[in-house]
Design an enzyme around this catalytic site. Structure first.
Site, PDB file in Angstrom:
ATOM      1  N   HIS A 388       0.801  -1.220   0.000  1.00  0.00           N
ATOM      2  CA  HIS A 388       0.000   0.000   0.000  1.00  0.00           C
ATOM      3  C   HIS A 388       0.837   1.275   0.000  1.00  0.00           C
ATOM      4  O   HIS A 388       0.428   2.276  -0.575  1.00  0.00           O
ATOM      5  CB  HIS A 388      -1.002  -0.032   1.158  1.00  0.00           C
ATOM      6  CG  HIS A 388      -2.193  -0.849   0.822  1.00  0.00           C
ATOM      7  ND1 HIS A 388      -2.355  -2.145   1.261  1.00  0.00           N
ATOM      8  CD2 HIS A 388      -3.255  -0.593   0.027  1.00  0.00           C
ATOM      9  CE1 HIS A 388      -3.481  -2.627   0.765  1.00  0.00           C
ATOM     10  NE2 HIS A 388      -4.048  -1.709   0.022  1.00  0.00           N
ATOM     11  N   ARG A 495      -9.674   5.508  -1.082  1.00  0.00           N
ATOM     12  CA  ARG A 495      -9.313   4.649   0.050  1.00  0.00           C
ATOM     13  C   ARG A 495      -9.336   5.503   1.315  1.00  0.00           C
ATOM     14  O   ARG A 495      -8.343   6.144   1.652  1.00  0.00           O
ATOM     15  CB  ARG A 495      -7.910   4.072  -0.158  1.00  0.00           C
ATOM     16  CG  ARG A 495      -7.784   3.086  -1.315  1.00  0.00           C
ATOM     17  CD  ARG A 495      -6.351   2.568  -1.400  1.00  0.00           C
ATOM     18  NE  ARG A 495      -6.200   1.385  -2.203  1.00  0.00           N
ATOM     19  CZ  ARG A 495      -5.757   1.381  -3.467  1.00  0.00           C
ATOM     20  NH1 ARG A 495      -5.437   2.505  -4.061  1.00  0.00           N
ATOM     21  NH2 ARG A 495      -5.627   0.243  -4.123  1.00  0.00           N
ATOM     22  N   ARG A 531     -14.941   4.509  -0.546  1.00  0.00           N
ATOM     23  CA  ARG A 531     -14.961   3.170   0.052  1.00  0.00           C
ATOM     24  C   ARG A 531     -14.897   3.301   1.564  1.00  0.00           C
ATOM     25  O   ARG A 531     -14.101   4.090   2.079  1.00  0.00           O
ATOM     26  CB  ARG A 531     -13.763   2.364  -0.461  1.00  0.00           C
ATOM     27  CG  ARG A 531     -13.728   0.961   0.089  1.00  0.00           C
ATOM     28  CD  ARG A 531     -12.620   0.150  -0.543  1.00  0.00           C
ATOM     29  NE  ARG A 531     -11.306   0.540  -0.043  1.00  0.00           N
ATOM     30  CZ  ARG A 531     -10.177  -0.039  -0.450  1.00  0.00           C
ATOM     31  NH1 ARG A 531     -10.196  -0.993  -1.362  1.00  0.00           N
ATOM     32  NH2 ARG A 531      -9.013   0.340   0.043  1.00  0.00           N
ATOM     33  N   GLU A 630     -13.581  -8.849  -4.468  1.00  0.00           N
ATOM     34  CA  GLU A 630     -12.153  -9.111  -4.277  1.00  0.00           C
ATOM     35  C   GLU A 630     -11.908 -10.396  -3.488  1.00  0.00           C
ATOM     36  O   GLU A 630     -10.773 -10.755  -3.197  1.00  0.00           O
ATOM     37  CB  GLU A 630     -11.463  -7.915  -3.619  1.00  0.00           C
ATOM     38  CG  GLU A 630     -12.115  -7.391  -2.360  1.00  0.00           C
ATOM     39  CD  GLU A 630     -11.437  -6.120  -1.827  1.00  0.00           C
ATOM     40  OE1 GLU A 630     -10.326  -5.790  -2.267  1.00  0.00           O
ATOM     41  OE2 GLU A 630     -12.031  -5.486  -0.943  1.00  0.00           O
ATOM     42  N   ASN A 653      -6.300  -6.438  -6.887  1.00  0.00           N
ATOM     43  CA  ASN A 653      -5.091  -6.629  -6.064  1.00  0.00           C
ATOM     44  C   ASN A 653      -5.331  -7.758  -5.063  1.00  0.00           C
ATOM     45  O   ASN A 653      -4.492  -8.646  -4.881  1.00  0.00           O
ATOM     46  CB  ASN A 653      -4.749  -5.366  -5.272  1.00  0.00           C
ATOM     47  CG  ASN A 653      -4.493  -4.177  -6.169  1.00  0.00           C
ATOM     48  OD1 ASN A 653      -4.206  -4.358  -7.348  1.00  0.00           O
ATOM     49  ND2 ASN A 653      -4.592  -2.989  -5.633  1.00  0.00           N
ATOM     50  N   ASP A 654      -6.495  -7.702  -4.419  1.00  0.00           N
ATOM     51  CA  ASP A 654      -6.814  -8.756  -3.466  1.00  0.00           C
ATOM     52  C   ASP A 654      -7.357  -9.998  -4.161  1.00  0.00           C
ATOM     53  O   ASP A 654      -7.025 -11.119  -3.783  1.00  0.00           O
ATOM     54  CB  ASP A 654      -7.838  -8.257  -2.440  1.00  0.00           C
ATOM     55  CG  ASP A 654      -7.166  -7.455  -1.339  1.00  0.00           C
ATOM     56  OD1 ASP A 654      -6.125  -7.928  -0.844  1.00  0.00           O
ATOM     57  OD2 ASP A 654      -7.654  -6.378  -1.000  1.00  0.00           O
ATOM     58  N   ARG A 664       0.110 -10.661  -1.651  1.00  0.00           N
ATOM     59  CA  ARG A 664       0.536  -9.578  -2.543  1.00  0.00           C
ATOM     60  C   ARG A 664       1.788  -8.853  -2.061  1.00  0.00           C
ATOM     61  O   ARG A 664       2.410  -8.114  -2.816  1.00  0.00           O
ATOM     62  CB  ARG A 664      -0.620  -8.574  -2.725  1.00  0.00           C
ATOM     63  CG  ARG A 664      -1.034  -7.873  -1.453  1.00  0.00           C
ATOM     64  CD  ARG A 664      -2.407  -7.246  -1.586  1.00  0.00           C
ATOM     65  NE  ARG A 664      -2.360  -5.830  -1.865  1.00  0.00           N
ATOM     66  CZ  ARG A 664      -3.444  -5.041  -1.914  1.00  0.00           C
ATOM     67  NH1 ARG A 664      -4.647  -5.558  -1.734  1.00  0.00           N
ATOM     68  NH2 ARG A 664      -3.346  -3.772  -2.161  1.00  0.00           N
ATOM     69  N   CYS A 701     -10.605  -1.541 -10.303  1.00  0.00           N
ATOM     70  CA  CYS A 701      -9.761  -0.545  -9.639  1.00  0.00           C
ATOM     71  C   CYS A 701      -8.460  -1.117  -9.079  1.00  0.00           C
ATOM     72  O   CYS A 701      -7.757  -0.448  -8.346  1.00  0.00           O
ATOM     73  CB  CYS A 701     -10.555   0.170  -8.550  1.00  0.00           C
ATOM     74  SG  CYS A 701     -11.249  -0.944  -7.341  1.00  0.00           S
TER      75      CYS A 701
HETATM   76  C1  PEP Z   1      -7.833  -4.182  -4.552  1.00  0.00           C
HETATM   77  O1  PEP Z   1      -7.791  -5.035  -3.674  1.00  0.00           O
HETATM   78  O2  PEP Z   1      -7.691  -4.415  -5.766  1.00  0.00           O
HETATM   79  C2  PEP Z   1      -8.072  -2.776  -4.216  1.00  0.00           C
HETATM   80  C3  PEP Z   1      -8.263  -1.892  -5.159  1.00  0.00           C
HETATM   81  O3  PEP Z   1      -8.050  -2.411  -2.919  1.00  0.00           O
HETATM   82  P1  PEP Z   1      -6.739  -2.334  -1.994  1.00  0.00           P
HETATM   83  O4  PEP Z   1      -5.528  -2.330  -2.909  1.00  0.00           O
HETATM   84  O5  PEP Z   1      -6.874  -1.066  -1.230  1.00  0.00           O
HETATM   85  O6  PEP Z   1      -6.831  -3.554  -1.150  1.00  0.00           O
HETATM   86 MG    MG Z   2      -8.531  -4.737  -1.715  1.00  0.00          MG
END
Ligand code: PEP
Ligand code: MG
Length: 774
Positions: A388, A495, A531, A630, A653-654, A664, A701
């Site tokens: 992050h 976020r 979010r 996710e 991402n998740d 990740r 996203c």
């Molecule tokens: C994701 O998980 O793809 C996402 C956009 O949220 P974050 O990266 O904040 O977990």
């Molecule tokens: Mg996420």
């Protein structure tokens, strides 16, 4: 006839050249890798690079695919010789068929080039000085299209800087070969290999966000602690008192500055904490106590340790929770004073002048508190590209390298460094030659970026007219300006946990309302998807410490925390509903894994609305509600979810980490974390279909949306809305403008029939080449 794309193929190829450089360890190897890549990408039988000898007399064949490899290093042309010489001498592109018929053709028996029937030569420049030529040749008669020539020019531009850079490195390497000091840096991974050259070490890392930056190194070393402070004998009381007062004054000025900056970037209430710090710093009894300790013979750092320790003790025994929390402020002040006393004040999160931040690792909370305006670049020893903190750097467009092993050990605070996050190189105490070179490269980079600027106001449309929406992922208020500068159409993912990380306590409803309204108003009528809190995993709030968990990413995270803390959750939702009066806001729930969770969230939204009605506070009644997809479970109930909510946000991402069971943030399983895995693509395809069938809006996203290779499939499976770190938006527009959505659709269809990630990736790379043929 094979063609190639100009803009995006150039960018893609540049990325690949970058990774080739990471694997190469000398100039000739680097050049050879480059010609291999270019000849494959442009489908030519020959690709060669000729470099000017240092005396500027001859162009020497330095790497080739297609010509006899024994000729490398031997064949050399004067500027009056051959088509290659002509390109360099005239400083222009030479593109001809049947080169042997050209008066400038020069035959070298060693190369065997008479069999080739077309020639394209493009000069490489260092500033205005020609430094070489890249030439391609083909067996068939081929007229190179404008697009092909422009693609090779883009590549030549990139190669020029890389060649100059690689040559510099190579010359340093040769010069220092005898005296080379092998530092005990770990060399186990090619991508993070370190090469050290006595006083000018050069390290390598992984590019997290591209760009070039130079300046003093700001070291964010291990936190300075009081435990290391021992009492000293025979201290000079006058000197210690002087140093104490100097440190207090320095800390006071830093605190004033922090207060002002936080008020600008968050809310004035957030800044209030620094006002408390100022009061402590000016408190007479606090200063008296410190002076007394020095006067009885302690050093200033030891006096500080004693006094702060005493306060912490006293605070911790207090009944009142508010006063107990003030212990944290005292500790914070103590550490900042100590840093200034020991001359390491600039290692705190307060940066006094622009520079490159170098850290073992940056926590998201630190990234939120850092002075972004002063960060020209970021270098971390550890860290993955999707952590992050790195995501935050990307959304601010700050060049960043991760995995640069050994950087901190080699650096003293404020030493000069150069960060080349195009080639993945980090120079410590660079020589004047390197600095001069990079001054120019920085200018070149800025020029390239300003070209992308022209795309800011242009909507994103594919070459066959399909409209794509590109929104920004934002976290801090400072991201808003970056997003607007890059032409984002609103926010696809706000976020909200990021601003929470920069504070000392939970913001109340009004604080949150102020913060969200600032972002919503910033986008002047464009939608903003807010979010709800997504803490847990690697995102920890300093004042809301999670329980110790073995698997935090699979644990008490995100909406689970919110649903277990209904008051906090409802307060946040009320603030979002209130901000909805300032522009089109959408409300998004993260990490949903069941219908029951959605019902619970919706119930809390209703409660929040009722509360606001009861209080007579105006709010937006009809805010669209959406869920992040996710977690694999959400994929399987997507159809039911679609009937319950207004939109989906695909959190890849998740989703990738949960589908593939690959953390990740863990470099050990990095190779398993691949968004092009067939399982991921099939899931995304299913989701796109469900979205279309149920009329549910979908916005992707996750970070994967900013990579052209992934975009080719994503557009192909029908995704029309993306949210990404804003600095990626202009280059994505550039890519889309050349992409025909029908080619994307056919590509996606083929890819979905494949069962291996490697095959998928190679196929996509091939397809990118032919984009213009369709
Ligand atoms: C994701 O998980 O793809 C996402 C956009 O949220 P974050 O990266 O904040 O977990
Ligand atoms: Mg996420």
């Amino acid at each position: 006839m094979a063609k190639t794309r100009s803009g995006s193929l150039g960018l893609r190829t540049l990325e690949d050249i970058t990774s080739l450089i990471l694997q190469s360890h000398d100039l000739s190897q680097t050049l050879q890798n480059i010609v291999d890549l270019v000849s494959r990408r442009m489908e030519t039988e020959v690709c060669s690079i000729y470099l000017m000898d240092l005396d500027q007399e001859k162009l020497r064949l330095s790497a080739t695919v297609g010509l006899a490899s024994e000729a490398v290093g031997k064949v050399a042309l004067g500027l009056d010789e051959g088509l290659v010489g002509l390109a360099a001498k005239e400083r222009k592109v030479i593109s001809i068929e049947e080169p042997q018929n050209h008066p400038h053709f020069r035959y070298f028996a060693e190369t065997g080039e008479e069999q080739y029937h077309s020639f394209l030569g493009i000069p490489l420049f260092d500033r205005k000085r020609p430094i070489g030529v890249i030439a391609i040749q083909t067996l068939d008669r081929r007229i190179f299209s404008v697009a092909e020539i422009s693609a090779l020019q883009t590549i030549a531009f990139q190669i020029s800087s890389i060649v100059t850079n690689a040559r510099l490195l190579d010359s340093i390497r040769q010069r220092d070969a005898l005296a080379q000091v092998t530092l005990d840096l770990v060399r186990d991974e090619a991508a993070t290999a370190a090469e050290s050259f006595d006083s000018h070490p050069v390290l390598r890392g992984k590019v997290a966000y591209p760009g070039v930056a130079s300046g003093p190194a700001h070291l964010l070393d291990e936190r300075l602690g009081f435990t290391d402070i021992l009492d000293e004998e025979e201290v000079d009381v006058v000197r210690e008192l002087g140093e104490l007062h100097e440190a207090i004054e320095k800390t006071r000025i830093q605190t004033l500055y922090l207060e002002k900056r936080v008020a600008e970037r968050l809310t004035s209430d957030d800044a209030a904490i620094f006002h408390t710090h100022l009061m402590i710093l000016e408190d007479r009894s606090f200063i008296d106590k410190l002076e007394c300790e020095i006067e009885v013979g302690h050093s200033a750092p030891y006096a500080l340790k004693k006094v702060v320790g005493g306060y912490l003790e006293a605070f911790s025994r207090m009944e009142d929770p508010y006063l107990r929390e003030r212990a944290a402020d005292m500790e914070d002040i103590g550490r900042r004073l100590l840093a200034n006393l020991t001359g390491r004040g600039d290692q705190t999160l307060h940066l006094v002048r622009p520079g490159i931040l170098v850290a073992k690792e940056i926590l998201p909370s630190e990234m939120a508190a850092l002075d972004h305006e002063q960060i020209l670049g970021i270098v971390t020893e550890s860290g993955e590209k999707n952590s992050h903190a790195v995501i935050m750097a990307k959304s601010l467009g700050i060049p960043a390298l991760v995995g640069v092993r050994g950087a901190l050990k080699l650096l003293e605070p404020e030493e000069a460094v150069i960060l080349d996050a195009n080639s993945g190189t980090f120079y410590i105490r660079p020589s004047e030659t390197i600095r001069e070179e990079y001054r120019r490269l920085e200018e070149d980079c800025n020029r390239e970026l300003s070209k992308l600027d022209e795309l800011r106001e242009v909507p994103a449309v594919t070459s066959d007219g399909v409209r794509i929406h590109l929104r920004a992922n934002v976290g801090l208020v400072s991201d808003v300006e970056v997003a607007l500068r890059n032409g984002a159409e609103g926010v696809g993912l706000y976020r909200t946990e990021f601003p929470y990380m920069a504070r000392g306590e939970f913001p109340d409803r009004d604080d949150q309302y102020q913060l969200y309204s600032k972002v919503v108003e910033g986008f002047r009528g464009e939608p903003v998807t807010i979010r709800t809190l997504d803490i847990g995993g690697d995102k920890v709030l300093p004042y809301f410490a999670p329980p110790k968990e073995d698997n935090p990413f699979m644990g008490w995270r995100s909406v689970r925390v919110s649903l277990d803390n209904v008051d906090i959750f409802r307060t946040q939702i009320e603030a979002i509903l209130m901000a909805g009066r300032h522009g089109p806001v959408k409300l998004l729930f993260p990490m949903i894994s069941s219908m029951e969770e959605v019902s619970a969230c919706q119930g809390i939204v209703e409660e929040a609305k009722q509360n606001l009605r009861d209080e007579g506070i105006p709010f937006a009644e009809n805010i669209p509600l959406g869920v992040m997809i996710e977690v694999p479970a959400a994929v399987h109930i997507a159809r039911q979810l679609a009937h319950k909510v207004d939109f989906f946000a695909l959190g890849t991402n998740d989703l990738v980490q949960y589908l593939l069971a690959a953390d990740r943030n863990n470099p050990l399983v990095n190779k398993y974390y691949d968004p092009l895995h067939p399982a991921v693509l099939t899931v995304l395809h299913d989701l796109a279909r469900i979205g279309a069938e149920t009329g549910t809006d979908i916005c992707l996203c996750g970070e994967m949306g900013s990579d052209p290779l992934n975009l080719l499939v994503l557009v192909g499976i029908g995704i029309r809305e993306f949210s990404m770190p804003a600095p990626f938006i202009p280059r994505t527009k550039m890519f889309l403008k050349d992409l025909d959505s029908r080619l994307a659709r056919d590509t996606a269809r083929s890819v979905l029939a494949m069962s291996e990630t490697i095959a998928i990736r190679s196929y996509l790379i091939e397809q990118l080449k032919f984009l213009e043929n369709v």
